[in-house]
Design a protein around this motif. Structure first.
Motif, PDB file in Angstrom:
ATOM      1  N   GLY A 264      67.633 105.594 -13.630  1.00 15.53           N
ATOM      2  CA  GLY A 264      67.678 104.669 -11.913  1.00 15.53           C
ATOM      3  C   GLY A 264      68.351 103.366 -12.128  1.00 15.53           C
TER       4      GLY A 264
ATOM      5  N   LYS B  11      73.444 106.269 -10.434  1.00 18.44           N
ATOM      6  CA  LYS B  11      74.429 107.398  -9.622  1.00 18.44           C
ATOM      7  C   LYS B  11      73.903 108.024  -8.458  1.00 18.44           C
ATOM      8  N   SER B  12      72.675 108.497  -8.689  1.00 19.05           N
ATOM      9  CA  SER B  12      72.057 109.412  -7.151  1.00 19.05           C
ATOM     10  C   SER B  12      72.375 108.210  -5.807  1.00 19.05           C
ATOM     11  N   THR B  13      72.620 107.105  -5.752  1.00 21.80           N
ATOM     12  CA  THR B  13      72.586 106.421  -4.740  1.00 21.80           C
ATOM     13  C   THR B  13      73.998 106.442  -4.311  1.00 21.80           C
TER      14      THR B  13
ATOM     15  N   THR C 243      60.580 107.359  -3.935  1.00 17.50           N
ATOM     16  CA  THR C 243      61.460 105.785  -3.618  1.00 17.50           C
ATOM     17  C   THR C 243      62.275 106.028  -5.176  1.00 17.50           C
TER      18      THR C 243
ATOM     19  N   SER D 139      63.931 107.548  -8.835  1.00 13.69           N
ATOM     20  CA  SER D 139      65.190 108.373  -9.467  1.00 13.69           C
ATOM     21  C   SER D 139      64.807 109.136  -9.669  1.00 13.69           C
TER      22      SER D 139
ATOM     23  N   GLY E 172      65.284 111.398 -13.089  1.00 15.54           N
ATOM     24  CA  GLY E 172      64.676 111.027 -14.152  1.00 15.54           C
ATOM     25  C   GLY E 172      63.133 109.850 -13.714  1.00 15.54           C
TER      26      GLY E 172
HETATM   27  N1  LIG Z   1      64.618 105.665  -1.116  1.00 19.63           N
HETATM   28  C1  LIG Z   1      64.660 104.682  -1.423  1.00 19.63           C
HETATM   29  N2  LIG Z   1      63.296 103.594  -2.077  1.00 19.63           N
HETATM   30  C2  LIG Z   1      63.472 102.984  -2.352  1.00 19.63           C
HETATM   31  N3  LIG Z   1      64.076 102.911  -3.424  1.00 19.63           N
HETATM   32  C3  LIG Z   1      64.998 103.627  -3.809  1.00 19.63           C
HETATM   33  C4  LIG Z   1      65.340 104.769  -2.585  1.00 19.63           C
HETATM   34  N4  LIG Z   1      66.241 105.877  -3.569  1.00 19.63           N
HETATM   35  C5  LIG Z   1      66.235 105.058  -4.754  1.00 19.63           C
HETATM   36  N5  LIG Z   1      65.394 103.742  -4.926  1.00 19.63           N
HETATM   37  C6  LIG Z   1      65.964 103.272  -6.390  1.00 19.63           C
HETATM   38  O1  LIG Z   1      67.271 102.478  -6.284  1.00 19.63           O
HETATM   39  C7  LIG Z   1      67.118 103.041  -7.838  1.00 19.63           C
HETATM   40  C8  LIG Z   1      68.749 103.953  -8.066  1.00 19.63           C
HETATM   41  O2  LIG Z   1      68.418 105.150  -7.338  1.00 19.63           O
HETATM   42  P1  LIG Z   1      68.996 106.492  -8.040  1.00 19.63           P
HETATM   43  O3  LIG Z   1      68.515 107.344  -7.933  1.00 19.63           O
HETATM   44  O4  LIG Z   1      70.272 105.986  -8.059  1.00 19.63           O
HETATM   45  O5  LIG Z   1      69.238 106.568  -9.895  1.00 19.63           O
HETATM   46  P2  LIG Z   1      69.563 107.322 -10.592  1.00 19.63           P
HETATM   47  O6  LIG Z   1      70.747 106.727 -10.813  1.00 19.63           O
HETATM   48  O7  LIG Z   1      70.060 108.217  -9.690  1.00 19.63           O
HETATM   49  O8  LIG Z   1      68.552 108.210 -11.641  1.00 19.63           O
HETATM   50  P3  LIG Z   1      68.866 109.829 -12.378  1.00 19.63           P
HETATM   51  O9  LIG Z   1      69.282 110.035 -13.021  1.00 19.63           O
HETATM   52  O10 LIG Z   1      66.959 109.311 -12.681  1.00 19.63           O
HETATM   53  O11 LIG Z   1      69.348 110.438 -10.956  1.00 19.63           O
HETATM   54  C9  LIG Z   1      65.990 103.475  -8.557  1.00 19.63           C
HETATM   55  O12 LIG Z   1      65.253 101.766  -8.924  1.00 19.63           O
HETATM   56  C10 LIG Z   1      65.520 103.667  -7.321  1.00 19.63           C
HETATM   57  O13 LIG Z   1      63.682 103.881  -7.690  1.00 19.63           O
END
Ligand SMILES: Nc1ncnc2c1ncn2[C@@H]1O[C@H](COP(=O)(O)OP(=O)(O)OP(=O)(O)O)[C@@H](O)[C@H]1O
Ligand SMILES: Nc1ncnc2c1ncn2[C@@H]1O[C@H](COP(=O)(O)OP(=O)(O)OP(=O)(O)O)[C@@H](O)[C@H]1O
Ligand SMILES: [Mg+2]
Ligand SMILES: [Mg+2]
Lengths: 341, 305, 499, 341
Positions: C41, C44-46, C393, C395, C397
């Protein structure tokens, strides 16, 4: 087996939560899926109250509600089925068959209240087994199965009465059915009260029982539900059986309303009912449904018909307006929740 | 390819009929089948073949074609058309195959048929409006404003009845105040629409419904709105007559459909034999609670000449 | 120095009240492999989706080779040479591998030349080091192969900027090596790459530099040559965590799970295995060796021959509910298709196992799940906006934590875990190991499939190795990664060690 | 943690694949989804040939085929739409409207062949824009939109002719339409040949054009398709436009067949058409469709009706048998592919 894991007191704050900057746009986006339709309902109501002297009368509104009962009962049944991501095209045939089954049970000498109960049970069995078994156990396409039973139910009903409708008003004890279908207690219509109670009951069932939650879970992802231990097939059959119960009640109410058993009554209603449920905001994909929305959707359709009748709109224009309004109504909701994803 | 035992004949004599039903069963269908069967029994023929199209024109075309393919075995078609205007080509094919086609629906003012397929036998649709209006003036002189319940516009038979009824009513000093068209022409639909009608127009004092199911719906609506209406309707099937008997419907007007089907067979026989065929118009009867009963099929069959 | 291949500047992205990215800026040079790490969260994916064009940031811009890219479609990015292998595979399941590779590029004049499509696919697959039939239907592929097909797709587009979002999380060791091979090849071709992983050793192996994110904020960028695993972990978690987990074995109890002559449908071998109360048994092996099939057939999801007993009670095939009643639980391999209802709430998903255990007529209230949700937050560091947010919504993990946590809470006799820590960050992983350990000490048996050798070694009392549908080796006590891999690949004679 | 392992020749085969033990059971499972129906078609054929003197005649079989043309054309259109995971409930209304549009163009003085072309274009526009635009661009539910346009199209047609069917046989140049709808060249029926050519064309389009592959990709996973650069919205609109074209052709053929313009023709056909397509094995979920299956599904339904007629099955029993056979037919296919997932 008690859990090993007891939550610690210091649970982190539950995220930023409903952002303090709860601006109007965001609120609008978060509003329930039936908001658009509800606004249209209110708009129609206000407009008609202002421009038509007959609209805002007890008699008229009572008529609207009475006329909405059968579609509402069917729509409640459909909401259960749509929750698991399916639809039932056989519901109108089954309802018609139910009126004929009622005739059959009465002719077999069952006391009327018992016959009514038996009809509901029979309908649950036909819905739950006839449709549910094929769909859940044999994993056949719900479209094909319910299209098939649509023919079969209708044929059974027609065979029983040679295709004729049979008037029931003078049968002994039929008063009870008439009371259920069109009676009133003081100013309150019995079927309207019945339908509203069943609506609330369904909302409670969906929210407060494992069955309700399981229906939603299966609609969301059947495979995941199965792995989590939810008895998918049984719940799917339960959805069709519940649907059957409501179609059964609708059959009884309809029989009371038209005081007859008719093998073809309600033909074509299935699409209208499905439209009302979708209008209400339940998702065709399953896993997301709303009984409040279903109620508003049905109300919307019934009110629209009433308004068009009161405004003396010609039949072809009624079709035109109904179609357009349907599209506009979902269009509004779509616009509202734009960019939601 | 037909055997003698099938009792058919391609050169005069009795004809084996098929009933090409555009709709489903029930109501008038029973009478038609009984009439055709009576004819077949009297002439020692096999029972009539029956097809059903359930409102699907394409299916009805296919049905006719599949009967035409058996033209050696079947001599005449008695057709209840889904859409009379849509069947001309199929009728032409049947006639080319030397089959008699009897379509009793929708003659125009001269007794000619829209499809030009037949002008052999039909109920006297042009006559019934006068019959209805005179019933009203004689028995319900206080009726002033009538509402008309019809199928969707565009069906020649009901459109014609409606317009003639309006003319006749006008001469009798009765106003046709509202015309409602119904999509499904069912009891339930009529009940809802008439309720809405009565909400806004309290001075309607009679309803003319173009079928028994709608008339029953109107009766239920009148009851629920606590209004006393005179209700008259077309149809003389068992359901409608039962409603007349019970007083829900004041009067029903129906042609003898049993006889219609029987006479259709007789006319088909003449057509096949190449005889000159005179158009036969069957009168409507007026049914009230006093006479709301028709004889059973066996009795009627025995009575037929 | 020329302009960087990729630069993000001042990127901000919020979802409602959640700040996914606060103000992210970084640059990647041509030929550089940039690691991107952070807790679940952390954004990274964002960040990847901003690069790929799937997410339009609230603020900030993305430049490729100095050119600012219009906010916009993923396809425009692909044609501009920017491709990302997403955390969740995005393939058309009913189509062939070749077609998926050609997706969006098929044909000239609107016509498809199958010969060319298949031939190009074969070339790309070869470049990706993939031994796959181009005509295979994607739905029939294993998870690992699907991810590799996605990798191949980016190759097919000839991208200059490439992101890999936890691609290795679902790959076995040998596939990880293949992927690294591909990445090194891309590096020599001058591509800029971003590599996201929760496995620090992988980062150190393949990356030149690494950027650390925390709560959507940039923390640091360091050269991998000048850092160590411990340092990175400390940057990442904000405290020091023991990189190597080591579990104290619990005293083994009676046999809680026994399989005899087990033959999952479609597998060659017949398998005998036992799990005792308090024992953690691992299953290792290469992709497609049939590890998942064992778990799934034991659980009743796959048809099988042979017998399965839980605590002495025989289980019939094809009856997951009977298996659960007897005391089994399963965390499936693919959380998206088999674990979660993505559009439903955190609460509904977390409670699914509880619903399954209830009678259908039982009354449930939202507050029944409060305990479970609090546990997920406290013990698994679940990060979710609120309990009613759709899991889609969350992440990746955090999604996984729900699938796993609901079973831990249910406390079955034997828990079957298929890649349970896939996509989970280091800190939370340690917590999960600890929870599994606790549960084992309380008498739960665990059968664990994992592609992460350190996880097998650190967590398991016993490790079984599968190869081509057969159980080929069993290890207890100290074992090295090299030994495990050799057994899995069949390079050396199977090392049959017993205590 | 470097690996010693580079993939060797003996790398595990990626998937058990078509197991070498390609026994009959496996073959049966891998058979196309329409195998079950095809077997039933053959069975009906053989049984009827043996027991009914009229069945195996040129006249009868030609009738079956001629009667199947309109459903087949509609089913081809539906197959495009179902490929992207949607259905079109407005198709029968649109077809009826098309016959009225043809009348309109002819009355406006267009030469008949041009009028025919114009009808097809108009139908493509109504289907592609009327339905496609709302569904693809505004992302509205296809169920609601096509239910809405179902009313609207019908109403427009009814308003144009006041609900009347208008006979066209004596209009100048209408012979051409009759030829298209029911003509023949030697023993070969023109509409049958036309439909078969269009069927083969559709198969080729689906297999050998980017559009076809894009339809499949979108049906399988719209998100993946979008990312890969497939213009999802445009392709969705194309699916509805293609559907519109086929509904347009069906309208022309129907007008030629009945030699009339009728605003209510084909009412209720939508469900029958959808059933035929599903019977053929196309998936309601999208991404998996088969034109061969569609053909066999339509053939099955038409043949069944013919058989029931020839066997002189009583009318209500026809409904019963049709419904049951529908269920049995998919049941067979389900049994065959059991355990596939
Ligand atoms: N479509 C969405 N709507 C609302 N919140 C979102 C959405 N996509 C991501 N988030 C929020 O944005 C934050 C960042 O998410 P992200 O997927 O980028 O994390 P990450 O670093 O890739 O985590 P992981 O290691 O678990 O994959 C998280 O708090 C997630 O809940
Ligand atoms: N749905 C499926 N249909 C057909 N074959 C499948 C399917 N799922 C998996 N397979 C095949 O079955 C074999 C075993 O796959 P599985 O994923 O169970 O292996 P595994 O040893 O668990 O490896 P991993 O978990 O790393 O994918 C693989 O060759 C895979 O391609
Ligand atoms: Mg992520
Ligand atoms: Mg696996």
């Amino acid at each position: 087996m008690t859990s090993l894991l007891t939550p610690t007191g210091s649970a982190p704050k539950s995220a930023p939560g409903p952002a303090r900057a709860a601006n109007a746009v965001e609120m609008l986006r978060k509003a329930p899926p039936w908001t658009g339709i509800a606004v249209l309902v209110v708009a129609m109501f206000v407009y008609m109250s202002a421009t038509n002297e007959f609209f805002l009368t007890y008699a008229n509104l009572n008529n609207v509600m009475r006329g909405a009962v059968v579609p509402l009962l069917l729509a409640i049944g459909t909401t259960y089925v749509i929750t698991i991501g399916m639809i039932d095209l056989s519901l109108a045939s089954l309802m018609a068959l139910n009126t004929v089954i009622l005739l059959g049970f009465m002719e077999a000498g069952l006391p009327v209240p018992l016959a009514v109960l038996a009809v509901i049970v029979a309908s649950a069995v036909l819905g739950g087994l006839g449709n549910g078994l094929f769909i859940a156990k044999f994993q056949m396409s719900f479209m094909v199965v319910t299209l098939g039973t649509m023919s079969v139910f209708k044929a059974i009903a027609q065979l029983r009465t040679d295709g004729n409708s049979v008037q029931l008003y003078d049968r002994e004890g039929f008063d009870f059915v008439v009371w259920l279908g069109d009676g009133s207690v003081g100013p309150i219509s019995v079927p309207v009260a019945l339908a509203l109670i069943l609506l609330v009951g369904s909302m409670l069932l969906m929210k407060y029982t494992t069955l309700g939650r399981s229906l939603l879970a299966i609609g969301g992802n059947p495979e995941a539900a199965r792995i989590a231990g939810i008895p998918v097939e049984r719940v799917q059959m339960a959805a069709f059986a519940l649907n059957g119960i409501f179609v059964g009640i609708a059959g009884v109410v309809m029989a009371g309303r038209i005081q007859a058993a008719s093998p073809t009554i309600g033909a074509g209603m299935e699409l209208e009912v499905i439209a009302a449920v979708l209008l209400g905001g339940s998702s065709f994909m399953g896993g997301k449904s709303t009984f409040v929305g279903t109620f508003i959707g049905v109300l919307f359709v019934s009110l629209l018909a009433n308004v068009l009748n009161l405004m003396e709109v010609q039949m072809f224009w009624q079709g035109m307006v109904t179609g357009l309004v349907l599209i506009v109504a979902v269009g509004i909701d779509r616009m509202r929740s734009r960019g939601r994803t | 390819a037909c055997g003698e035992d099938s009792g058919s004949s391609s050169d005069g004599g009795a004809v084996r009929m098929a009933f090409v039903n555009g709709f489903s069963g029930g109501g008038p269908v029973d009478d038609f089948v009984a009439g055709l069967t009576c004819y077949a029994d009297k002439n020692d023929l096999d029972d009539p073949v029956i097809t059903v199209a359930d409102g699907d024109v394409n299916k009805q075309l296919n049905d006719i074609d599949s009967l035409v393919a058996r033209s050696g075995q079947i001599d005449g078609l008695f057709v209840m058309p889904v859409d009379p205007a849509a069947l001309k080509p199929a009728y032409d094919r049947a006639k080319d195959a030397d089959m008699a086609v009897i379509d009793p629906v929708s003659p125009d003012a001269e007794g000619k048929f829209a499809t030009d397929a037949s002008s052999h036998v039909a109920p006297d649709d042009a006559g019934v409006p006068a019959l209805m209006v005179s019933y009203l003036s004689e028995n319900h002189a206080d009726v002033k404003r009538v509402a008309l319940l019809s199928p969707p516009p565009g069906q020649p038979m009901s459109d014609q009845r409606a317009s003639l009824f309006k003319e006749e009513a006008a001469t009798a000093g009765i106003e046709v105040a509202r015309e409602l068209n119904m999509e499904k022409i069912t009891t339930e639909e009529a009940q809802k629409k008439v309720e809405d009608l009565l909400t806004s127009d309290k001075s309607i004092d009679a309803i003319f419904a173009q079928n028994g199911a709608m008339a029953r719906g109107a009766a239920l609506a009148a009851k629920s709105q606590g209004v006393d209406l005179v209700i008259i309707s077309i149809d003389s099937d068992a359901e409608t007559l039962a409603a007349v008997k019970s007083g829900d419907i004041d009067a029903a007007f129906g042609a003898d459909l049993f006889n219609l089907a029987y006479q259709a067979s007789v006319q088909a026989e003449k057509v096949k034999a190449g005889e000159k065929v005179d158009f036969l118009s069957l009168p409507y009867e007026t049914y009230t609670s006093a006479n709301a009963a028709v004889a059973g099929a066996a009795e009627r069959c025995a009575a037929v000449k | 120095m020329t302009s960087p291949a990729l630069s993000l500047s001042g990127v901000r992205k919020t979802y409602g009240g959640t700040v996914a990215l606060a103000d992210l800026s970084f640059e990647v040079a041509p030929g550089e492999i940039r690691g991107l790490i952070g807790e679940n969260g952390s954004g990274k994916s964002t960040a990847m989706k901003v690069v790929s064009g799937q997410v339009i940031p609230d603020l900030g811009e993305v430049r490729v080779a100095g050119e600012a890219l219009a906010a916009g479609s993923a396809h425009d990015r692909l044609t501009a040479g920017v491709g990302v292998v997403m955390q969740d595979p995005m393939l058309c399941e009913e189509l062939t591998v070749a077609e998926n590779l050609a997706l969006g590029r098929v044909g000239r004049n609107g016509l498809v030349s199958w010969r060319r499509v298949n031939q190009q696919a074969a070339e790309v697959l070869e470049r990706a080091g993939l031994d796959l039939d181009p005509l295979a239907i994607v739905a029939d592929l294993s998870q690992d192969d699907r991810h590799m097909v996605e990798v191949a797709r980016v190759l097919a587009w000839d991208c200059k900027v490439i992101g890999f979002d936890e691609t290795t999380a679902s790959l076995t060791e040998d596939y990880v090596e293949r992927l690294f091979g591909v990445m090194r090849d891309l590096r020599t071709r001058g591509a800029a790459q971003i590599f996201i992983s929760h496995r620090i050793p992988e980062i150190l192996t393949i990356c030149d530099t690494v950027t650390v994110l925390r709560d959507g904020e940039f923390v640091a960028t360091v050269n991998t040559a000048e850092t160590s695993e411990d340092q990175l972990i400390e940057l990442l978690v904000g405290r020091s965590v023991d990189a190597q987990y080591r579990r104290e074995p619990a005293p083994a109890g009676e046999v809680v799970l026994a399989a005899r002559d087990l033959q999952p449908a479609g597998l060659a071998g017949r398998i005998d295995l036992e799990v005792r109360a308090g024992e953690v048994v691992g299953i290792g092996g290469l992709v497609g060796s049939g590890r998942s099939e064992i778990l799934e057939s034991v659980y009743g999801l796959l048809p099988r021959a042979g017998e399965v007993e839980v605590a002495g009670r025989g289980l019939r095939a094809g009856r997951p509910r009977q298996a659960i009643a007897a005391g089994l639980g399963l965390v499936p391999e693919d959380r998206r298709t088999r674990g979660l209802a993505m559009e439903q709430s955190v609460r509904a998903n977390a409670s699914a196992v509880a619903y399954g255990a209830n009678s259908l007529a039982a009354v449930v209230r939202d507050k029944d799940s409060e305990g479970l949700l609090a546990m997920l937050r406290a013990k698994l560091q679940l990060k979710a906006p609120d309990d009613d947010a759709a899991v889609s919504t969350l992440s990746g993990g955090n999604q996984q934590k729900i699938v796993l946590g609901r079973w831990l809470d249910h406390n079955p006799r034997v828990l079957l875990l298929d890649e349970p820590t896939r996509g989970i960050d280091i800190g939370a992983k340690q917590d999960i190991y600890r929870l599994i350990d606790e549960a084992a000490h309380e008498g739960m048996g665990v059968l664990l499939v994992s592609s992460e050798l350190p996880e097998l070694i650190g967590l398991c009392d016993r490790i079984l190795i599968m190869r081509e549908g057969h159980l080929v080796a069993e290890f207890t006590g100290d074992v090295s990664e090299v030994e495990l891999m050799a057994a899995a690949a069949g390079h050396s004679e199977p090392v049959e060690t017993t205590v």
